[in-house]
Write a protein that holds these residues in place. Structure first.
Motif, PDB file in Angstrom:
ATOM      1  N   VAL A  97       0.822  -1.210   0.000  1.00 60.37           N
ATOM      2  CA  VAL A  97       0.000   0.000   0.000  1.00 60.37           C
ATOM      3  C   VAL A  97       0.856   1.260   0.000  1.00 60.37           C
ATOM      4  O   VAL A  97       0.586   2.214  -0.736  1.00 60.37           O
ATOM      5  N   SER A  98       1.886   1.293   0.834  1.00 58.72           N
ATOM      6  CA  SER A  98       2.718   2.492   0.948  1.00 58.72           C
ATOM      7  C   SER A  98       3.783   2.572  -0.133  1.00 58.72           C
ATOM      8  O   SER A  98       4.282   3.661  -0.438  1.00 58.72           O
ATOM      9  N   GLY A  99       4.167   1.414  -0.687  1.00 55.82           N
ATOM     10  CA  GLY A  99       5.247   1.380  -1.665  1.00 55.82           C
ATOM     11  C   GLY A  99       6.623   1.317  -1.037  1.00 55.82           C
ATOM     12  O   GLY A  99       7.635   1.269  -1.745  1.00 55.82           O
ATOM     13  N   VAL A 100       6.688   1.318   0.274  1.00 56.57           N
ATOM     14  CA  VAL A 100       7.964   1.203   0.981  1.00 56.57           C
ATOM     15  C   VAL A 100       8.420  -0.259   0.907  1.00 56.57           C
ATOM     16  O   VAL A 100       7.618  -1.164   1.157  1.00 56.57           O
ATOM     17  N   PRO A 101       9.676  -0.528   0.565  1.00 51.43           N
ATOM     18  CA  PRO A 101      10.139  -1.914   0.448  1.00 51.43           C
ATOM     19  C   PRO A 101       9.885  -2.728   1.706  1.00 51.43           C
ATOM     20  O   PRO A 101       9.973  -2.213   2.823  1.00 51.43           O
ATOM     21  N   ILE A 102       9.577  -3.999   1.525  1.00 46.27           N
ATOM     22  CA  ILE A 102       9.222  -4.872   2.643  1.00 46.27           C
ATOM     23  C   ILE A 102      10.326  -4.923   3.688  1.00 46.27           C
ATOM     24  O   ILE A 102      10.044  -4.978   4.890  1.00 46.27           O
ATOM     25  N   SER A 103      11.589  -4.892   3.281  1.00 48.46           N
ATOM     26  CA  SER A 103      12.682  -4.909   4.252  1.00 48.46           C
ATOM     27  C   SER A 103      12.665  -3.657   5.125  1.00 48.46           C
ATOM     28  O   SER A 103      12.974  -3.710   6.322  1.00 48.46           O
ATOM     29  N   VAL A 104      12.287  -2.538   4.530  1.00 45.80           N
ATOM     30  CA  VAL A 104      12.197  -1.280   5.275  1.00 45.80           C
ATOM     31  C   VAL A 104      11.016  -1.319   6.238  1.00 45.80           C
ATOM     32  O   VAL A 104      11.107  -0.855   7.384  1.00 45.80           O
ATOM     33  N   VAL A 105       9.898  -1.882   5.777  1.00 52.60           N
ATOM     34  CA  VAL A 105       8.732  -2.019   6.655  1.00 52.60           C
ATOM     35  C   VAL A 105       9.081  -2.884   7.858  1.00 52.60           C
ATOM     36  O   VAL A 105       8.708  -2.574   8.992  1.00 52.60           O
ATOM     37  N   ARG A 106       9.816  -3.969   7.635  1.00 53.85           N
ATOM     38  CA  ARG A 106      10.211  -4.827   8.752  1.00 53.85           C
ATOM     39  C   ARG A 106      11.064  -4.050   9.759  1.00 53.85           C
ATOM     40  O   ARG A 106      10.875  -4.151  10.967  1.00 53.85           O
ATOM     41  N   GLU A 107      12.003  -3.281   9.256  1.00 59.57           N
ATOM     42  CA  GLU A 107      12.870  -2.497  10.138  1.00 59.57           C
ATOM     43  C   GLU A 107      12.068  -1.461  10.918  1.00 59.57           C
ATOM     44  O   GLU A 107      12.262  -1.276  12.125  1.00 59.57           O
ATOM     45  N   ALA A 108      11.143  -0.787  10.230  1.00 59.02           N
ATOM     46  CA  ALA A 108      10.351   0.263  10.869  1.00 59.02           C
ATOM     47  C   ALA A 108       9.400  -0.304  11.906  1.00 59.02           C
ATOM     48  O   ALA A 108       9.228   0.265  12.998  1.00 59.02           O
ATOM     49  N   THR A 109       8.757  -1.427  11.598  1.00 55.81           N
ATOM     50  CA  THR A 109       7.807  -1.997  12.551  1.00 55.81           C
ATOM     51  C   THR A 109       8.522  -2.623  13.746  1.00 55.81           C
ATOM     52  O   THR A 109       7.998  -2.609  14.865  1.00 55.81           O
ATOM     53  N   ALA A 110       9.727  -3.148  13.514  1.00 49.79           N
ATOM     54  CA  ALA A 110      10.532  -3.615  14.650  1.00 49.79           C
ATOM     55  C   ALA A 110      10.899  -2.442  15.550  1.00 49.79           C
ATOM     56  O   ALA A 110      10.951  -2.576  16.783  1.00 49.79           O
ATOM     57  N   ALA A 111      11.132  -1.276  14.951  1.00 51.52           N
ATOM     58  CA  ALA A 111      11.441  -0.077  15.738  1.00 51.52           C
ATOM     59  C   ALA A 111      10.229   0.374  16.551  1.00 51.52           C
ATOM     60  O   ALA A 111      10.374   0.868  17.681  1.00 51.52           O
ATOM     61  N   ILE A 112       9.015   0.209  16.008  1.00 49.98           N
ATOM     62  CA  ILE A 112       7.808   0.537  16.767  1.00 49.98           C
ATOM     63  C   ILE A 112       7.680  -0.385  17.969  1.00 49.98           C
ATOM     64  O   ILE A 112       7.383   0.058  19.086  1.00 49.98           O
ATOM     65  N   GLU A 113       7.901  -1.668  17.742  1.00 51.34           N
ATOM     66  CA  GLU A 113       7.857  -2.626  18.841  1.00 51.34           C
ATOM     67  C   GLU A 113       8.866  -2.241  19.925  1.00 51.34           C
ATOM     68  O   GLU A 113       8.548  -2.227  21.126  1.00 51.34           O
ATOM     69  N   ASP A 114      10.073  -1.899  19.505  1.00 52.76           N
ATOM     70  CA  ASP A 114      11.121  -1.517  20.455  1.00 52.76           C
ATOM     71  C   ASP A 114      10.758  -0.226  21.183  1.00 52.76           C
ATOM     72  O   ASP A 114      10.979  -0.096  22.392  1.00 52.76           O
ATOM     73  N   ALA A 115      10.169   0.714  20.443  1.00 53.10           N
ATOM     74  CA  ALA A 115       9.784   1.987  21.060  1.00 53.10           C
ATOM     75  C   ALA A 115       8.715   1.780  22.125  1.00 53.10           C
ATOM     76  O   ALA A 115       8.720   2.453  23.167  1.00 53.10           O
ATOM     77  N   ALA A 116       7.765   0.869  21.881  1.00 54.61           N
ATOM     78  CA  ALA A 116       6.750   0.568  22.894  1.00 54.61           C
ATOM     79  C   ALA A 116       7.383  -0.057  24.126  1.00 54.61           C
ATOM     80  O   ALA A 116       7.028   0.287  25.267  1.00 54.61           O
ATOM     81  N   GLU A 117       8.334  -0.949  23.907  1.00 57.31           N
ATOM     82  CA  GLU A 117       9.019  -1.606  25.029  1.00 57.31           C
ATOM     83  C   GLU A 117       9.807  -0.595  25.856  1.00 57.31           C
ATOM     84  O   GLU A 117       9.914  -0.717  27.075  1.00 57.31           O
ATOM     85  N   ALA A 159       1.581  10.549   9.623  1.00 57.83           N
ATOM     86  CA  ALA A 159       2.137  10.465   8.276  1.00 57.83           C
ATOM     87  C   ALA A 159       1.787   9.119   7.663  1.00 57.83           C
ATOM     88  O   ALA A 159       1.558   8.142   8.376  1.00 57.83           O
ATOM     89  N   GLY A 160       1.758   9.055   6.334  1.00 58.85           N
ATOM     90  CA  GLY A 160       1.423   7.810   5.665  1.00 58.85           C
ATOM     91  C   GLY A 160       2.503   7.286   4.749  1.00 58.85           C
ATOM     92  O   GLY A 160       2.322   6.271   4.091  1.00 58.85           O
ATOM     93  N   ASN A 161       3.651   7.970   4.706  1.00 59.56           N
ATOM     94  CA  ASN A 161       4.701   7.556   3.768  1.00 59.56           C
ATOM     95  C   ASN A 161       5.638   6.505   4.346  1.00 59.56           C
ATOM     96  O   ASN A 161       6.442   5.920   3.617  1.00 59.56           O
ATOM     97  N   HIS A 162       5.527   6.244   5.666  1.00 59.32           N
ATOM     98  CA  HIS A 162       6.480   5.356   6.334  1.00 59.32           C
ATOM     99  C   HIS A 162       5.894   5.002   7.694  1.00 59.32           C
ATOM    100  O   HIS A 162       5.344   5.858   8.382  1.00 59.32           O
ATOM    101  N   PRO A 163       6.006   3.743   8.139  1.00 54.47           N
ATOM    102  CA  PRO A 163       5.450   3.391   9.454  1.00 54.47           C
ATOM    103  C   PRO A 163       6.214   3.990  10.631  1.00 54.47           C
ATOM    104  O   PRO A 163       5.661   4.136  11.723  1.00 54.47           O
ATOM    105  N   GLY A 164       7.487   4.327  10.432  1.00 54.64           N
ATOM    106  CA  GLY A 164       8.372   4.702  11.532  1.00 54.64           C
ATOM    107  C   GLY A 164       7.890   5.791  12.467  1.00 54.64           C
ATOM    108  O   GLY A 164       8.056   5.678  13.685  1.00 54.64           O
ATOM    109  N   PRO A 165       7.283   6.890  11.971  1.00 55.63           N
ATOM    110  CA  PRO A 165       6.874   7.964  12.876  1.00 55.63           C
ATOM    111  C   PRO A 165       5.895   7.551  13.968  1.00 55.63           C
ATOM    112  O   PRO A 165       5.741   8.266  14.963  1.00 55.63           O
ATOM    113  N   HIS A 166       5.239   6.410  13.820  1.00 56.20           N
ATOM    114  CA  HIS A 166       4.301   5.978  14.864  1.00 56.20           C
ATOM    115  C   HIS A 166       5.005   5.555  16.150  1.00 56.20           C
ATOM    116  O   HIS A 166       4.353   5.365  17.178  1.00 56.20           O
ATOM    117  N   SER A 167       6.320   5.427  16.105  1.00 55.37           N
ATOM    118  CA  SER A 167       7.043   5.109  17.332  1.00 55.37           C
ATOM    119  C   SER A 167       7.143   6.316  18.258  1.00 55.37           C
ATOM    120  O   SER A 167       7.328   6.157  19.470  1.00 55.37           O
TER     121      SER A 167
END
Length: 461
Positions: A97-117, A159-167
């Protein structure tokens, strides 16, 4: 769209004060090829008004409980099936949906998980050394600063261009704010999953909400909050600067190489700063200045970036971001018009790499400037687009102003001092550190807690 097609789409409903709310006003969320993927329910302004009032009436969890709940939410976000989507399926959907490469999405969502922790740790890094977080501390018997919230309700226009800012906004929850998130229609999956995980972890429906809505409703989200966070371009920064809304705009991150440093020894870091995570983030380098002739460095950067393949976002080897074809062509037209007068080392004939399915990769561009303060040096685009120009000691720090990050490759201590003294430069990295370096506990664009909190003096018997 037929009823059968509609029922096959992922349903993303608002998450209001009384749980999930299925609005009749629904908008389709497509992937980069235009294929419908989900239906996002948009709530009316009246619903937003009532939801924000519910946030204001609610009570926050005690500090220890909310920190523990945030940690649990990180694990739920990463481990559980939420609304029918497992973690890997969710991340694949975000990539498509976002067009961001899957490897980048994995890195960004792992960062969200870490930020919550780590939200409890990271949020409180902004607390002044001379303050305490609870008026009951023994320090207030002698008189002490107490770190307190500037309000109770925090709003986020995501923002909708990248998952990372949700951290980032998780820190507001850690500090005791109740939070309303207005998701982007481009990529609502991450905030929907995150808010759901927070509720499953122990936050009440009246403590954190997801409020998809139109422009009128979006304004109401901000009006109903004490403080807010908004992502956007320069117009957003100008609109909200100095208000109770914190704008997050372009980063315009830069790299400076002075004559006492051989850029060849740092080429990996320079190129990586430009292309990391598809070049879509505010912490990607958009300008590289070098003391001396910029041509050889521009040529070397172009040679590296030219070899990156054009692949769909779900491909494990994908590096570059993908856009719908029409959107990519619009960005290309803007670039070609604004790059006139520069020397193109890469991308001079265009940057659109069609994938044949209605989408296109935005391929890298490298343009050489004839002076460090050229207008193009302030242009930031959502792909690896870099402006390489000359720098002189006489030019000083002026061409580096208004930067989220400046990586300086130099042995000049006085220059580093001047960069740190420049108010419009947020972060200074000296040496072989990419512009995208970040970790929990260090400020991104100052600590969010500097905006959310203040100190009050308390003395008691």
């Amino acid at each position: 769209m037929s009823r059968q097609e509609s029922e096959a789409l992922i349903a993303l409903d608002a998450l209001g004060p009384n749980g999930s709310y299925r609005s009749r006003n629904r908008t389709v969320v497509p992937d980069v090829t235009g294929r419908p993927v989900a239906e996002l329910g948009l709530v009316p302004t009246l619903f937003v008004t009532r939801a924000m009032a519910a946030l204001r009436r609610a009570q926050s969890l005690p500090a220890e409980e909310r920190i523990a709940a945030l940690s649990r939410a990180g694990r739920i976000f990463a481990e559980e099936t939420i609304d029918g989507l497992g973690y890997e399926e969710y991340r694949l959907t975000v990539a498509r949906v976002s067009g961001v490469p899957i490897s980048v999405v994995r890195e960004a969502t792992a960062a969200i998980e870490d930020a919550a922790e780590q939200a409890g740790f990271a949020a409180y890094q902004a607390q002044p050394a001379g303050a305490v977080s609870d008026w009951r501390s023994d320090a207030t018997l002698r008189g002490s600063a107490v770190w307190t919230r500037r309000g109770q309700v925090f709003a986020v226009h995501a923002a909708g261009n990248h998952p990372g800012p949700h951290s980032l906004w998780l820190e507001a929850l850690a500090l005791g704010y109740r939070v309303a998130v207005r998701p982007s229609r481009r990529e609502p999956f991450t905030p929907h999953r995150l808010v759901t995980a927070l509720r499953l972890a122990g936050f009440g429906d009246d403590q954190v909400m997801l409020l998809p809505t139109d422009h009128a409703g979006a304004d109401e989200v901000l009006r109903g909050a004490d403080l807010g966070l908004v992502y956007g371009g320069d117009e957003v920064v100008r609109k909200y600067a100095g208000s109770n809304i914190l704008p997050q705009g372009p980063g315009r991150s830069k790299i400076l190489v002075t004559a006492d440093t051989d850029w060849r020894e740092h080429l990996d870091t320079i190129v990586d700063s430009i292309s990391h995570q598809g070049g879509v983030a505010c912490i990607n380098a958009t300008t590289v200045l070098v003391e001396g002739d910029p041509g050889p460095l521009a040529e070397a950067i172009a040679e590296r970036l030219e070899t990156i393949p054009s692949l769909p976002p779900e491909d494990e080897k994908a590096v570059l971001a993908v856009q719908p074809l029409a959107a990519a062509q619009g960005i290309e037209s803007f670039l070609l018009a604004r790059a006139k007068g520069t020397k193109a080392w890469l991308g001079g004939d265009g940057v659109v790499g069609e994938l044949g399915d209605g989408s296109a990769v935005l391929r890298p561009a490298v343009h050489q400037l004839d002076r460090p303060d050229a207008d193009q040096a302030g242009i930031e685009l959502p792909f690896p687009c870099v402006w390489v120009g000359p720098w002189t000691a006489e030019a000083g720090t002026a061409p580096l102003r208004d930067s989220l990050v400046v990586t300086v490759l130099s042995g000049d201590d006085a220059l580093v001092d001047r960069l740190l003294d420049e108010p419009s430069i947020s972060n200074v990295y000296r040496g072989d550190h990419p512009t995208y370096w970040i970790r929990p506990g260090v400020p991104h664009d100052s600590y969010l807690g500097e905006f959310l909190m203040r100190t009050k003096t308390v003395i008691r018997d």
